[in-house]
Design a protein around this motif. Structure first.
Motif, PDB file in Angstrom:
ATOM      1  N   TYR A  28       6.633 -11.118  -3.304  1.00  0.00           N
ATOM      2  CA  TYR A  28       6.544 -10.172  -4.420  1.00  0.00           C
ATOM      3  C   TYR A  28       6.407  -8.759  -3.878  1.00  0.00           C
ATOM      4  CZ  TYR A  28       5.035 -14.233  -7.206  1.00  0.00           C
ATOM      5  OH  TYR A  28       4.940 -15.452  -7.829  1.00  0.00           O
ATOM      6  N   LEU A  29       6.987  -7.814  -4.571  1.00  0.00           N
ATOM      7  CA  LEU A  29       6.716  -6.404  -4.310  1.00  0.00           C
ATOM      8  C   LEU A  29       5.658  -5.950  -5.311  1.00  0.00           C
ATOM      9  CD1 LEU A  29       7.621  -3.848  -2.659  1.00  0.00           C
ATOM     10  CD2 LEU A  29       9.075  -3.295  -4.622  1.00  0.00           C
ATOM     11  N   VAL A  30       4.550  -5.431  -4.809  1.00  0.00           N
ATOM     12  CA  VAL A  30       3.474  -4.954  -5.675  1.00  0.00           C
ATOM     13  C   VAL A  30       3.927  -3.644  -6.338  1.00  0.00           C
ATOM     14  CG1 VAL A  30       1.065  -4.156  -5.688  1.00  0.00           C
ATOM     15  CG2 VAL A  30       1.741  -6.068  -4.224  1.00  0.00           C
ATOM     16  N   TYR A  35       0.984   2.257  -0.896  1.00  0.00           N
ATOM     17  CA  TYR A  35       1.306   1.878   0.485  1.00  0.00           C
ATOM     18  C   TYR A  35       2.756   1.412   0.428  1.00  0.00           C
ATOM     19  CZ  TYR A  35      -3.778   1.728   0.844  1.00  0.00           C
ATOM     20  OH  TYR A  35      -5.112   2.041   0.803  1.00  0.00           O
ATOM     21  N   LYS A  36       3.638   2.257   0.908  1.00  0.00           N
ATOM     22  CA  LYS A  36       5.068   2.015   0.724  1.00  0.00           C
ATOM     23  C   LYS A  36       5.476   0.668   1.320  1.00  0.00           C
ATOM     24  CE  LYS A  36       9.446   4.420   1.239  1.00  0.00           C
ATOM     25  NZ  LYS A  36      10.146   5.549   1.857  1.00  0.00           N
ATOM     26  N   GLY A  37       6.051  -0.185   0.486  1.00  0.00           N
ATOM     27  CA  GLY A  37       6.485  -1.496   0.929  1.00  0.00           C
ATOM     28  C   GLY A  37       5.467  -2.608   0.699  1.00  0.00           C
ATOM     29  N   ARG A  38       4.343  -2.287   0.053  1.00  0.00           N
ATOM     30  CA  ARG A  38       3.297  -3.300  -0.130  1.00  0.00           C
ATOM     31  C   ARG A  38       3.829  -4.516  -0.895  1.00  0.00           C
ATOM     32  NH1 ARG A  38      -2.684  -2.592  -3.006  1.00  0.00           N
ATOM     33  NH2 ARG A  38      -3.178  -4.802  -2.948  1.00  0.00           N
ATOM     34  N   CYS A  39       3.554  -5.688  -0.335  1.00  0.00           N
ATOM     35  CA  CYS A  39       4.008  -6.955  -0.914  1.00  0.00           C
ATOM     36  C   CYS A  39       2.879  -7.974  -0.961  1.00  0.00           C
ATOM     37  CB  CYS A  39       5.144  -7.548  -0.067  1.00  0.00           C
ATOM     38  SG  CYS A  39       6.732  -6.712  -0.237  1.00  0.00           S
ATOM     39  N   ILE A  40       3.129  -9.073  -1.645  1.00  0.00           N
ATOM     40  CA  ILE A  40       2.275 -10.259  -1.606  1.00  0.00           C
ATOM     41  C   ILE A  40       3.188 -11.441  -1.321  1.00  0.00           C
ATOM     42  CG2 ILE A  40       0.930 -11.885  -3.017  1.00  0.00           C
ATOM     43  CD1 ILE A  40      -0.215  -9.493  -4.515  1.00  0.00           C
ATOM     44  N   ILE A  41       2.741 -12.306  -0.429  1.00  0.00           N
ATOM     45  CA  ILE A  41       3.468 -13.556  -0.206  1.00  0.00           C
ATOM     46  C   ILE A  41       2.549 -14.689  -0.620  1.00  0.00           C
ATOM     47  CG2 ILE A  41       2.822 -13.659   2.257  1.00  0.00           C
ATOM     48  CD1 ILE A  41       5.684 -14.854   2.706  1.00  0.00           C
ATOM     49  N   ALA A  42       3.034 -15.531  -1.550  1.00  0.00           N
ATOM     50  CA  ALA A  42       2.186 -16.579  -2.135  1.00  0.00           C
ATOM     51  C   ALA A  42       2.831 -17.945  -1.958  1.00  0.00           C
ATOM     52  CB  ALA A  42       1.962 -16.304  -3.619  1.00  0.00           C
ATOM     53  N   LEU A  43       2.043 -18.875  -1.464  1.00  0.00           N
ATOM     54  CA  LEU A  43       2.477 -20.267  -1.382  1.00  0.00           C
ATOM     55  C   LEU A  43       2.824 -20.749  -2.783  1.00  0.00           C
ATOM     56  CD1 LEU A  43       2.531 -22.691   0.742  1.00  0.00           C
ATOM     57  CD2 LEU A  43       0.346 -23.372  -0.293  1.00  0.00           C
ATOM     58  N   ASN A  44       3.875 -21.567  -2.895  1.00  0.00           N
ATOM     59  CA  ASN A  44       4.286 -22.020  -4.225  1.00  0.00           C
ATOM     60  C   ASN A  44       3.358 -23.079  -4.816  1.00  0.00           C
ATOM     61  OD1 ASN A  44       6.493 -20.279  -4.329  1.00  0.00           O
ATOM     62  ND2 ASN A  44       7.820 -21.754  -3.293  1.00  0.00           N
ATOM     63  N   GLN A 109      -8.650   1.974   8.379  1.00  0.00           N
ATOM     64  CA  GLN A 109      -9.649   1.460   7.433  1.00  0.00           C
ATOM     65  C   GLN A 109      -9.016   0.304   6.662  1.00  0.00           C
ATOM     66  OE1 GLN A 109     -12.701   2.962   7.079  1.00  0.00           O
ATOM     67  NE2 GLN A 109     -12.160   4.500   8.614  1.00  0.00           N
ATOM     68  N   PRO A 110      -9.839  -0.498   5.976  1.00  0.00           N
ATOM     69  CA  PRO A 110      -9.254  -1.495   5.069  1.00  0.00           C
ATOM     70  C   PRO A 110      -8.482  -0.781   3.959  1.00  0.00           C
ATOM     71  CG  PRO A 110     -11.586  -1.940   5.441  1.00  0.00           C
ATOM     72  CD  PRO A 110     -11.300  -0.585   6.025  1.00  0.00           C
ATOM     73  N   PHE A 111      -7.353  -1.368   3.558  1.00  0.00           N
ATOM     74  CA  PHE A 111      -6.594  -0.768   2.455  1.00  0.00           C
ATOM     75  C   PHE A 111      -7.349  -0.973   1.143  1.00  0.00           C
ATOM     76  CE2 PHE A 111      -5.077  -5.140   2.743  1.00  0.00           C
ATOM     77  CZ  PHE A 111      -5.020  -5.545   1.426  1.00  0.00           C
ATOM     78  N   GLU A 112      -7.012  -0.158   0.146  1.00  0.00           N
ATOM     79  CA  GLU A 112      -7.618  -0.292  -1.182  1.00  0.00           C
ATOM     80  C   GLU A 112      -6.940  -1.449  -1.905  1.00  0.00           C
ATOM     81  OE1 GLU A 112      -7.490   3.450  -3.296  1.00  0.00           O
ATOM     82  OE2 GLU A 112      -8.224   4.504  -1.512  1.00  0.00           O
ATOM     83  N   LEU A 113      -7.703  -2.494  -2.191  1.00  0.00           N
ATOM     84  CA  LEU A 113      -7.116  -3.731  -2.724  1.00  0.00           C
ATOM     85  C   LEU A 113      -6.591  -3.632  -4.153  1.00  0.00           C
ATOM     86  CD1 LEU A 113      -6.473  -6.740  -2.287  1.00  0.00           C
ATOM     87  CD2 LEU A 113      -8.777  -7.246  -3.119  1.00  0.00           C
ATOM     88  N   PRO A 114      -7.393  -3.171  -5.125  1.00  0.00           N
ATOM     89  CA  PRO A 114      -6.907  -3.293  -6.513  1.00  0.00           C
ATOM     90  C   PRO A 114      -5.719  -2.369  -6.775  1.00  0.00           C
ATOM     91  CG  PRO A 114      -9.280  -2.867  -6.443  1.00  0.00           C
ATOM     92  CD  PRO A 114      -8.739  -2.600  -5.069  1.00  0.00           C
ATOM     93  N   PRO A 115      -4.595  -2.942  -7.229  1.00  0.00           N
ATOM     94  CA  PRO A 115      -3.460  -2.090  -7.590  1.00  0.00           C
ATOM     95  C   PRO A 115      -3.854  -1.215  -8.771  1.00  0.00           C
ATOM     96  CG  PRO A 115      -2.809  -4.393  -7.442  1.00  0.00           C
ATOM     97  CD  PRO A 115      -4.302  -4.358  -7.405  1.00  0.00           C
ATOM     98  N   SER A 116      -3.340  -0.024  -8.791  1.00  0.00           N
ATOM     99  CA  SER A 116      -3.706   0.935  -9.819  1.00  0.00           C
ATOM    100  C   SER A 116      -2.458   1.331 -10.613  1.00  0.00           C
ATOM    101  CB  SER A 116      -4.318   2.151  -9.115  1.00  0.00           C
ATOM    102  OG  SER A 116      -4.725   3.073 -10.055  1.00  0.00           O
ATOM    103  N   PRO A 117      -2.474   1.095 -11.936  1.00  0.00           N
ATOM    104  CA  PRO A 117      -1.274   1.382 -12.730  1.00  0.00           C
ATOM    105  C   PRO A 117      -0.760   2.817 -12.580  1.00  0.00           C
ATOM    106  CG  PRO A 117      -2.797   0.078 -14.016  1.00  0.00           C
ATOM    107  CD  PRO A 117      -3.528   0.456 -12.738  1.00  0.00           C
ATOM    108  N   GLU A 118      -1.677   3.776 -12.312  1.00  0.00           N
ATOM    109  CA  GLU A 118      -1.162   5.151 -12.165  1.00  0.00           C
ATOM    110  C   GLU A 118      -0.342   5.331 -10.889  1.00  0.00           C
ATOM    111  OE1 GLU A 118      -5.670   5.613 -11.179  1.00  0.00           O
ATOM    112  OE2 GLU A 118      -4.468   4.502 -12.611  1.00  0.00           O
ATOM    113  N   ASN A 119      -0.428   4.354  -9.979  1.00  0.00           N
ATOM    114  CA  ASN A 119       0.389   4.414  -8.757  1.00  0.00           C
ATOM    115  C   ASN A 119       1.621   3.514  -8.823  1.00  0.00           C
ATOM    116  OD1 ASN A 119      -1.402   6.200  -7.495  1.00  0.00           O
ATOM    117  ND2 ASN A 119      -2.668   4.528  -6.732  1.00  0.00           N
ATOM    118  N   PHE A 120       1.897   2.927  -9.999  1.00  0.00           N
ATOM    119  CA  PHE A 120       3.071   2.064 -10.104  1.00  0.00           C
ATOM    120  C   PHE A 120       4.334   2.896  -9.869  1.00  0.00           C
ATOM    121  CE2 PHE A 120       1.581  -1.651 -13.040  1.00  0.00           C
ATOM    122  CZ  PHE A 120       0.608  -1.983 -12.118  1.00  0.00           C
TER     123      PHE A 120
END
Ligand SMILES: [Zn+2]
Length: 137
Positions: A28-30, A35-44, A109-120
């Motif tokens: 998935y592309l978040v 963070y340009k290119g941020r994705c999630i890979i999830a086991l099915n 540093q650790p990245f900021e985890l929660p996606p923020s709609p204003e950054n969509f």
């Protein structure tokens, strides 16, 4: 096992768009692309821990993750990709694949985890990025 109310079973698009189906996972592309290119890979499948995967599935998941990370690396040329697994609330092993850039947001540093709609990113930007990632997988 599949569940209708599960974000990853339903390939939900509230926070991310499907890039591609891989061997045993979905990339998935978040939508928050601060963070340009941020994705999630999830086991099915519904498995919450890596040790619950059989040897073949574990190898396939590792291949999927490396393949996705290589595509992100080639396209976005980050200083480092961060790999993070939490998953308290969804029963699919998944990793956040977060390209980080030397001197950029959260570098060192650790990245900021929660996606923020204003950054969509806009739908057009997301579609272009998905197309680019798919072409490198
Ligand atoms: Zn599910």
């Amino acid at each position: 096992m599949k569940a209708d109310n599960c974000r990853y079973c339903s390939k939900g698009t509230d926070l991310a768009e499907v890039v591609a189906d891989l061997e045993v996972s979905t990339l998935y592309l978040v939508k928050d692309q601060s963070y340009k290119g941020r994705c999630i890979i999830a086991l099915n499948d519904h498995k919450t821990e890596l040790f619950q995967l059989g040897p073949e599935e574990l190898q396939a998941f590792s291949r999927d993750m490396a393949r996705a990370a290589k595509a992100l690396y080639e396209i976005f040329k980050p200083g480092k990709i961060n790999y993070a697994a939490y998953g308290d609330t969804y029963p699919h092993v998944h990793f956040h694949l977060v390209p980080k850039y030397d001197g950029g947001k959260s570098w060192g540093q650790p990245f900021e985890l929660p996606p923020s709609p204003e950054n969509f990113a806009s739908p057009e930007e997301l579609a272009a990025r998905i197309k680019e990632i798919k072409s490198k997988l």
